[in-house]
Design a protein around this motif. Sequence first.
Motif, PDB file in Angstrom:
ATOM      1  N   ARG A  65      11.504  10.380 -36.873  1.00  0.00           N
ATOM      2  CA  ARG A  65      10.615  10.093 -37.991  1.00  0.00           C
ATOM      3  C   ARG A  65      10.201  11.370 -38.717  1.00  0.00           C
ATOM      4  O   ARG A  65      10.176  12.451 -38.133  1.00  0.00           O
ATOM      5  N   MET A  66       9.867  11.232 -40.004  1.00  0.00           N
ATOM      6  CA  MET A  66       9.404  12.365 -40.809  1.00  0.00           C
ATOM      7  C   MET A  66       7.975  12.116 -41.280  1.00  0.00           C
ATOM      8  O   MET A  66       7.559  10.955 -41.437  1.00  0.00           O
ATOM      9  N   SER A  67       7.278  13.210 -41.554  1.00  0.00           N
ATOM     10  CA  SER A  67       5.868  13.090 -41.945  1.00  0.00           C
ATOM     11  C   SER A  67       5.712  12.327 -43.251  1.00  0.00           C
ATOM     12  O   SER A  67       4.702  11.657 -43.477  1.00  0.00           O
ATOM     13  N   GLY A  68       6.714  12.412 -44.111  1.00  0.00           N
ATOM     14  CA  GLY A  68       6.646  11.727 -45.397  1.00  0.00           C
ATOM     15  C   GLY A  68       7.055  10.273 -45.351  1.00  0.00           C
ATOM     16  O   GLY A  68       7.157   9.623 -46.399  1.00  0.00           O
ATOM     17  N   GLY A  69       7.308   9.743 -44.142  1.00  0.00           N
ATOM     18  CA  GLY A  69       7.653   8.332 -43.992  1.00  0.00           C
ATOM     19  C   GLY A  69       9.088   8.037 -44.389  1.00  0.00           C
ATOM     20  O   GLY A  69       9.931   8.929 -44.530  1.00  0.00           O
ATOM     21  N   ARG A  70       9.355   6.751 -44.597  1.00  0.00           N
ATOM     22  CA  ARG A  70      10.721   6.300 -44.881  1.00  0.00           C
ATOM     23  C   ARG A  70      11.267   6.885 -46.185  1.00  0.00           C
ATOM     24  O   ARG A  70      12.458   7.103 -46.329  1.00  0.00           O
ATOM     25  N   GLU A  72      10.752   9.901 -47.437  1.00  0.00           N
ATOM     26  CA  GLU A  72      11.271  11.241 -47.179  1.00  0.00           C
ATOM     27  C   GLU A  72      12.558  11.169 -46.357  1.00  0.00           C
ATOM     28  O   GLU A  72      13.509  11.922 -46.612  1.00  0.00           O
ATOM     29  N   GLU A  73      12.599  10.256 -45.392  1.00  0.00           N
ATOM     30  CA  GLU A  73      13.800  10.087 -44.575  1.00  0.00           C
ATOM     31  C   GLU A  73      14.987   9.670 -45.444  1.00  0.00           C
ATOM     32  O   GLU A  73      16.104  10.166 -45.275  1.00  0.00           O
ATOM     33  N   PHE A  74      14.726   8.760 -46.394  1.00  0.00           N
ATOM     34  CA  PHE A  74      15.795   8.296 -47.272  1.00  0.00           C
ATOM     35  C   PHE A  74      16.302   9.422 -48.173  1.00  0.00           C
ATOM     36  O   PHE A  74      17.507   9.609 -48.333  1.00  0.00           O
ATOM     37  N   ARG A  75      15.393  10.193 -48.741  1.00  0.00           N
ATOM     38  CA  ARG A  75      15.801  11.277 -49.641  1.00  0.00           C
ATOM     39  C   ARG A  75      16.562  12.372 -48.874  1.00  0.00           C
ATOM     40  O   ARG A  75      17.533  12.929 -49.389  1.00  0.00           O
ATOM     41  N   THR A  76      16.138  12.652 -47.636  1.00  0.00           N
ATOM     42  CA  THR A  76      16.850  13.636 -46.817  1.00  0.00           C
ATOM     43  C   THR A  76      18.241  13.129 -46.465  1.00  0.00           C
ATOM     44  O   THR A  76      19.238  13.866 -46.553  1.00  0.00           O
ATOM     45  N   TRP A  77      18.328  11.861 -46.056  1.00  0.00           N
ATOM     46  CA  TRP A  77      19.621  11.233 -45.743  1.00  0.00           C
ATOM     47  C   TRP A  77      20.548  11.254 -46.958  1.00  0.00           C
ATOM     48  O   TRP A  77      21.740  11.528 -46.836  1.00  0.00           O
ATOM     49  N   LEU A  78      19.982  11.003 -48.130  1.00  0.00           N
ATOM     50  CA  LEU A  78      20.772  10.968 -49.360  1.00  0.00           C
ATOM     51  C   LEU A  78      21.373  12.346 -49.664  1.00  0.00           C
ATOM     52  O   LEU A  78      22.546  12.455 -50.045  1.00  0.00           O
TER      53      LEU A  78
END
Length: 355
Positions: A65-70, A72-78
Motif C-alpha cells: 500500500r501507498m500513503s496516497g491510497g489507490r 497514488e498506486e495507480f499512477r505509480t503502476w501506470l
Amino acid sequence: MYLPPHDPHVDDPMRFKPLFRIHLMERKCATVECMYGHKGPHNGHIQIVKKDEFSTKCNQTDHHRMSGGRQEEFRTWLREEWGRTLEDIFHEHMQELILMKFIYTSQYDNCLTYRRIYLPPSSPDDLIRPGLFKGTYGSHGLEIVMLSFHGKKAKGTKITGDPNIPAGQQTVEIDLAHPLQLPDIENLRDFSELSRIVLEVQEQVRREEQEQEQRQEEEERSQQAASQPAANPLGGEGAEGEETTAGAEGMTQDKAPASQPFVLPMGVISRNEDYPRTCRICFYGTGLIAGHGFTSPERTPGVFVLFDDDRFGFIWLELKSFSLYSRIKVSFQNAEAPSREAFDEMLKNIQSLAT
C-alpha cells in the motif's frame, strides 16, 4: 517477472522485475521474501503444489500500500507499466482498459500460481524459428505471444492476456497452405482491394473444408458397408500426411523469396508506424476477437505478413487494425520441451485453464 517494453516499442528489450527471493540456509532451511511494492523486501511464502507448478503468497500485503491510497498506486503502476501518466492518455476507451487491467492485476497482491511453459520445438521446414514474440494489441498495449508450427498451420498463443482475450488462447492461426499474393503497392493502399483478396481465400478454405468433411463421411460409410477392416485403414491420414509434406516442401521453396514492397492500407490503424516497408511472404489467417470477459469469441479473417526472421505482422480485417510482433531475444534456460507431445499437451492445458 519479464515485462514487455513500453507500448508501442516492440523492438525494445524486455524488462525484468523481481517478485520473490529465497535465502537458502543451513540444514535445508530457507526464508522467503516478497519483493512486490515499494517498501522493500518483506515476509512471503512459496508452496510447491505439484510437478511443474508452485504458488507464492505475500504475508504482509500492507507493504504494497501507498500513503496516497489507490490513486497514488495507480499512477505509480501506470508510470512503471506503461511509461506514461494518466494525462498522456487522451483516448477514453484506452483509459478504461488500462484501469481494468490495474484493478485485475493489483487485486492478487502477489499471491499467484505459476505453471511451467515450454518453448516450441523447431523443425527445418518451419517458416521461421518459432519462439516468443512481443506484439502490439491496440489499447491493450504490448502482449507476449508464442509462435509455434503444426504441419500446415502456425499458431500464435497468448502468454499474457487482456480483459478481452485471456492468456492461453490462440490469438492468431496462420494457414500455411494458402499464401496470399498482395496487389501492387498502389492497389495495396486500397483496403477494399485487400479485403476482396482475403475474403476470396476465406471462401476457398471454407469449400475445401466442406469437401474434406464429405470425403471423410463417404469413407466412413464405405467402411461400414464393407463390415470389415479396410485394406489401408490409415489411408485418409496417409493422404493428409502427403499433403502436409507437399505443403512443407512448397513452403521451404518460398522461405526466402524476393522481398516485396509493403504498406498498410488506408484506414488500417497501427500503434507502431515504424513497421518494415518490405515483406517476404503473406498468408491467409484468422484472428480471435471477443468482448470484455471473453464474451462471444469468434475467429475473423486476416493477413499474416512475414517481414524477416524476427518480425511479423497481422492485419485484423474486421477491426481494421494491425499488430506488429518482434522476437524476444532473452535466453531461457531449461525451457525446451522433452518431446513434441509434451509441448502439445502443455498448449492444451493452458488453453483449458483460460476457458
